[in-house]
Scaffold this motif. Sequence first.
Motif, short mmCIF file in Angstrom:
data_model
loop_
_atom_site.label_atom_id
_atom_site.label_comp_id
_atom_site.label_asym_id
_atom_site.label_seq_id
_atom_site.Cartn_x
_atom_site.Cartn_y
_atom_site.Cartn_z
N LEU A 25 -1.77 6.20 6.59
CA LEU A 25 -1.37 4.79 6.47
C LEU A 25 -1.48 4.09 7.82
CD1 LEU A 25 -0.28 2.49 4.71
CD2 LEU A 25 2.04 3.23 5.28
N ALA A 26 -1.09 4.82 8.86
CA ALA A 26 -1.19 4.24 10.21
C ALA A 26 -2.65 3.90 10.53
CB ALA A 26 -0.62 5.20 11.24
N LYS A 54 4.52 -2.85 3.25
CA LYS A 54 4.39 -4.18 2.65
C LYS A 54 3.69 -5.08 3.65
CE LYS A 54 8.40 -3.77 -0.27
NZ LYS A 54 8.75 -4.43 -1.52
N ILE A 55 2.76 -5.85 3.14
CA ILE A 55 1.93 -6.68 4.02
C ILE A 55 1.91 -8.11 3.49
CG2 ILE A 55 -0.46 -7.08 4.81
CD1 ILE A 55 -0.92 -4.08 4.71
N THR A 56 1.99 -9.08 4.41
CA THR A 56 1.68 -10.46 4.00
C THR A 56 0.55 -10.99 4.86
OG1 THR A 56 3.48 -11.25 5.42
CG2 THR A 56 3.90 -11.21 3.06
N MET A 57 -0.28 -11.76 4.21
CA MET A 57 -1.33 -12.48 4.93
C MET A 57 -0.99 -13.96 4.83
SD MET A 57 -4.39 -10.14 3.47
CE MET A 57 -3.49 -9.62 2.02
N VAL A 60 0.86 -1.19 0.00
CA VAL A 60 0.00 0.00 0.00
C VAL A 60 0.89 1.23 0.00
CG1 VAL A 60 -1.84 1.25 1.19
CG2 VAL A 60 -1.67 -1.23 1.44
N LYS A 61 0.62 2.14 -0.92
CA LYS A 61 1.34 3.41 -0.91
C LYS A 61 0.33 4.55 -0.82
CE LYS A 61 4.82 6.21 -3.09
NZ LYS A 61 5.81 6.40 -4.14
#
Length: 456
Positions: free
Chosen positions: A226-227, A322-325, A201-202
């Motif tokens: 973003l937070a 950057k996110i991982t699920m 996400v940017k």
Amino acid sequence: MDPKSFLDQNKQKRLDELFTFLKFPSVSAKSEHKKDVLACAEWLKGHLSEMGIESKIMPTGGHPVVFGSKIGSSEKLTLLYYGHYDVQPPEPLELWKTAPFEPIVDGEYILARGATDDKGQLFTHLKALEAYLATGTELPVNIKLLIEGEEESGAENLANFVKNNTELLKADIVVVSDSSQFGKDQPAVTFGLRGVAFVEVKVTGPNRDLHSGGFGGAVPNPVNELAKIIGAMHDSDGRVLIDGFYDNVQPMTDWEKRQFAQLPFDESELLQSVGCKGFHGEKGYTVYEQVWSRPTLDINGITGGYQGEGGKTIIPSWASCKITMRLVPDQEPGEICDKFEKYVRKICPDYVDFEITKHGGAGAVVVPTEGPWLEAAGRAIKAGFGIEPVYKKEGGSIPVVGTFKSVLGLDTLLLGWGQNGDNAHSPNERFSLIDFERGCYSALALIDELAKVEAG
Ligand code: BES
Ligand code: ZN
């Protein structure tokens, strides 16, 4: 000489060769290491060829695979070994005791990036095969080896490679050592891995960094926004708030719950080893359940604004994360990425500009917990470790394992020789000398044990 005596007599040589393998900085995520990744593949191909395993480097669209085979007769079963020769980036370097690509023996451990994940574990199988070939002992099985160069950066091309090479990869069972034992002196058979989905996400705000005195309070601050997005991912019970995230998640079976509950768990030891004060996971689940059988969402990194020395009073112009699920069976990575995007669109106010990049991922896998392959693996582990394995799952992912099942119809034996405390992906990655040795002897016994399984 018999293969076992060969292992006995070549302990130091085995270690020296592993060190050569570990010296390649085969970091697949970084383009600056492309040459090193290729050099590592070349070395591996040469090493297999010297052992008497015919091998070649095959393109995938990304980093190449090393494919090797030794086919005796069509009467024999065929084992497909999978492993990866790429490694995670070693940073932060200042936290390493020694240089990550200059392997050393430190007390009872081999210390290097890739020591356990996965060069050291993969190497046990190569050395077990070598023990047959070097002593002129007939291999009781046909073997194929598929050694990947981009597992650590998402394995985006391997699924297609498998789809395009089904004949080449035809086998009876897959063997993978890229996970861990249950604990010290407690080997395990892993019967499931979680899947993974990646998103970025940017958030963008003002067209340049602005004075936070002059503009703060009026102009949207991308880091603040973003937070808020990140803060909206979980409720206070640790459940993921993305709409539909749990739609296809099956409740844990009683068998699985019982199986996990039987395994010893020392909360304070685990907390101490990771340096945290307490756990904070999804309410209603034990730690094993949380990491092995429940889907989760984590921010892997966040960037934005000023982080240099001293202060700088600005409204930054952008922020990203950057996110991982981590996924469980029946959660489809692409669908989960779409649900993520939809949720962010829903919660973001109109004044916030953002961009989402969806990278997809890999599905979760479960493999059988009983049957002749499993029994054979259990006997091989007993032979190498002197201890019966327990059954557990793992929270990490090995993307291609699901593809082996869906495309080739093959089950995989997940036989990890490492330890969760071996610092995979962390500074000071290690592999204990004794686990390396026991892994080699188990890998040797595995060849014989699997050869006895009736095909079909
Ligand atoms: N060896 C791990 C997988 C693993 C980790 C198995 C922990 C069991 C326990 C593998 O090399 C790995 O790290 N995979 C990545 C895959 C991702 C980049 C698609 C992972 O799980 O993060
Ligand atoms: Zn690995």
